[in-house]
Scaffold this motif. Sequence first.
Motif, PDB file in Angstrom:
ATOM      1  N   ILE A  58      14.446   5.982  -2.046  1.00  0.00           N
ATOM      2  CA  ILE A  58      14.192   6.484  -0.700  1.00  0.00           C
ATOM      3  C   ILE A  58      13.671   7.899  -0.768  1.00  0.00           C
ATOM      4  O   ILE A  58      12.747   8.268  -0.073  1.00  0.00           O
ATOM      5  N   LEU A  59      14.289   8.674  -1.636  1.00  0.00           N
ATOM      6  CA  LEU A  59      13.788  10.010  -1.881  1.00  0.00           C
ATOM      7  C   LEU A  59      13.065  10.022  -3.218  1.00  0.00           C
ATOM      8  O   LEU A  59      13.505   9.393  -4.172  1.00  0.00           O
ATOM      9  N   ARG A  70      12.362  14.512  -7.655  1.00  0.00           N
ATOM     10  CA  ARG A  70      11.609  15.738  -7.832  1.00  0.00           C
ATOM     11  C   ARG A  70      11.788  16.267  -9.246  1.00  0.00           C
ATOM     12  O   ARG A  70      12.828  16.100  -9.860  1.00  0.00           O
ATOM     13  N   TYR A  87      20.029   8.431  -3.163  1.00  0.00           N
ATOM     14  CA  TYR A  87      18.770   8.146  -2.493  1.00  0.00           C
ATOM     15  C   TYR A  87      17.617   8.077  -3.473  1.00  0.00           C
ATOM     16  O   TYR A  87      16.714   7.260  -3.319  1.00  0.00           O
ATOM     17  N   GLU A 147       2.810   3.347   8.675  1.00  0.00           N
ATOM     18  CA  GLU A 147       2.988   1.901   8.593  1.00  0.00           C
ATOM     19  C   GLU A 147       4.246   1.446   9.313  1.00  0.00           C
ATOM     20  O   GLU A 147       5.068   0.700   8.785  1.00  0.00           O
ATOM     21  N   GLU A 170      14.452   3.587   5.181  1.00  0.00           N
ATOM     22  CA  GLU A 170      13.090   3.278   4.774  1.00  0.00           C
ATOM     23  C   GLU A 170      12.084   3.725   5.823  1.00  0.00           C
ATOM     24  O   GLU A 170      11.085   4.378   5.507  1.00  0.00           O
ATOM     25  N   LYS A 186      20.505  -4.701   1.836  1.00  0.00           N
ATOM     26  CA  LYS A 186      19.782  -3.440   1.736  1.00  0.00           C
ATOM     27  C   LYS A 186      20.457  -2.432   2.650  1.00  0.00           C
ATOM     28  O   LYS A 186      20.204  -2.417   3.847  1.00  0.00           O
ATOM     29  N   TYR A 229      15.675  13.904   6.539  1.00  0.00           N
ATOM     30  CA  TYR A 229      17.024  13.382   6.374  1.00  0.00           C
ATOM     31  C   TYR A 229      18.066  14.404   6.775  1.00  0.00           C
ATOM     32  O   TYR A 229      19.095  14.060   7.352  1.00  0.00           O
ATOM     33  N   GLN A 269       6.386  10.462   5.300  1.00  0.00           N
ATOM     34  CA  GLN A 269       5.116  10.414   4.593  1.00  0.00           C
ATOM     35  C   GLN A 269       3.954  10.542   5.556  1.00  0.00           C
ATOM     36  O   GLN A 269       2.983  11.247   5.280  1.00  0.00           O
ATOM     37  N   ALA A 308       0.841  -1.192   0.000  1.00  0.00           N
ATOM     38  CA  ALA A 308       0.000   0.000   0.000  1.00  0.00           C
ATOM     39  C   ALA A 308       0.879   1.247   0.000  1.00  0.00           C
ATOM     40  O   ALA A 308       0.466   2.311  -0.443  1.00  0.00           O
ATOM     41  N   LEU A 309       2.086   1.078   0.452  1.00  0.00           N
ATOM     42  CA  LEU A 309       3.007   2.190   0.514  1.00  0.00           C
ATOM     43  C   LEU A 309       3.818   2.269  -0.764  1.00  0.00           C
ATOM     44  O   LEU A 309       4.031   1.294  -1.444  1.00  0.00           O
ATOM     45  N   MET A 310       4.270   3.471  -1.063  1.00  0.00           N
ATOM     46  CA  MET A 310       5.053   3.603  -2.270  1.00  0.00           C
ATOM     47  C   MET A 310       6.551   3.731  -1.982  1.00  0.00           C
ATOM     48  O   MET A 310       7.362   3.623  -2.868  1.00  0.00           O
ATOM     49  N   ALA A 311       6.879   3.942  -0.718  1.00  0.00           N
ATOM     50  CA  ALA A 311       8.292   4.125  -0.417  1.00  0.00           C
ATOM     51  C   ALA A 311       8.942   2.791  -0.078  1.00  0.00           C
ATOM     52  O   ALA A 311       8.865   2.318   1.026  1.00  0.00           O
ATOM     53  N   ARG A 312       9.547   2.222  -1.030  1.00  0.00           N
ATOM     54  CA  ARG A 312      10.239   0.959  -0.831  1.00  0.00           C
ATOM     55  C   ARG A 312      11.617   1.063  -1.451  1.00  0.00           C
ATOM     56  O   ARG A 312      11.769   1.684  -2.495  1.00  0.00           O
ATOM     57  N   ILE A 313      12.538   0.442  -0.854  1.00  0.00           N
ATOM     58  CA  ILE A 313      13.890   0.571  -1.371  1.00  0.00           C
ATOM     59  C   ILE A 313      14.128  -0.393  -2.530  1.00  0.00           C
ATOM     60  O   ILE A 313      13.854  -1.577  -2.439  1.00  0.00           O
TER      61      ILE A 313
END
Lengths: 134, 134
Positions: free
Chosen positions: A83-84, A87, A78, B42, B61, A57, B78, B68, A9-14
């Motif tokens: 992770i970031l 932009r 990052y 989460e 992470e 990781k 960070y 978020q 459900a989250l979008m922040a994954r490494i």
Amino acid sequence: MQALWVHTALMARIDVSGIGGFIREQRDQAQMSVRQLAKAAEVSNPYLSQVERGLRKPSAEILSRIAQGLRISAETLYVRAGILAQREGDEVVTTSIASDSTLTERQRATLLQIYAAFQSENQAQVTPREDEES
Amino acid sequence: MQALWVHTALMARIDVSGIGGFIREQRDQAQMSVRQLAKAAEVSNPYLSQVERGLRKPSAEILSRIAQGLRISAETLYVRAGILAQREGDEVVTTSIASDSTLTERQRATLLQIYAAFQSENQAQVTPREDEES
DNA sequence: CCAAAGTGCTTGCATTTGCAAACGCAGGTG
DNA sequence: CACCTGCGTTTGCAAATGCAAGCACTTTGG
């Protein structure tokens, strides 16, 4: 298998394997051995090797050290690591101007205004490519 | 156990308790409970509690998830964590402008020129207003 | 010919992260 | 009074990080 995004459900994954490949790429390009980079980054060489192959990781700290060893910005790494968030170019400019404490309120507004003007000016032309006009 | 800033030859070290306090600060300001933020981010609530009190050093992470959950930029967090170096304001602006591909060469030069003008303009007046929480 | 030094990689292991399952404490509500 | 719901926290414990030591291989060269 490629750079797999776990995508809950989250979008922040490494993006583990992605970042590893990128690091190795940069290291090769810099003509450094694993041990050399490991020493420059103050990370153990076996661990660096494992990171490059996506077996590990790396933590934020290790990542920033590797970035320093490679002489690239930690932000770049990052972003590659997922992770970031990447932009948009204009976003970087506007936020950096907006948060620049060395400017007065008026100066900030002026700069942002000019920048916006440039942006819309370029918007008018179709911009078929991002060519470097002389 | 305290806010130790190890400071070896490397400058990138994670400021554990600092980041924790900042997170708690932001959470309070957002009127969220530990469990609420934990759910939004989460992350388990006990772990978040420990992070806030500086007992744990969260990974990249986890940090981005908390960012978020707090609706603040991961970069902000960070920087607070000492993972990303706090770039000088002017450095951010100039580099971001310089690398903005949506601008033409002329526009870039113009913006940088104006920015430099502002900078030197402010240089005249002394304003070392570096407010840190005391 | 074989030591020395370079490359990357595998293997155990101490340390740490991060979580599930509790706990103690407040405040309502029946 | 008991009963619940929410708060932050403490306590084990599985799983992961990150490293020292050592492996197999190649290259140098005295």
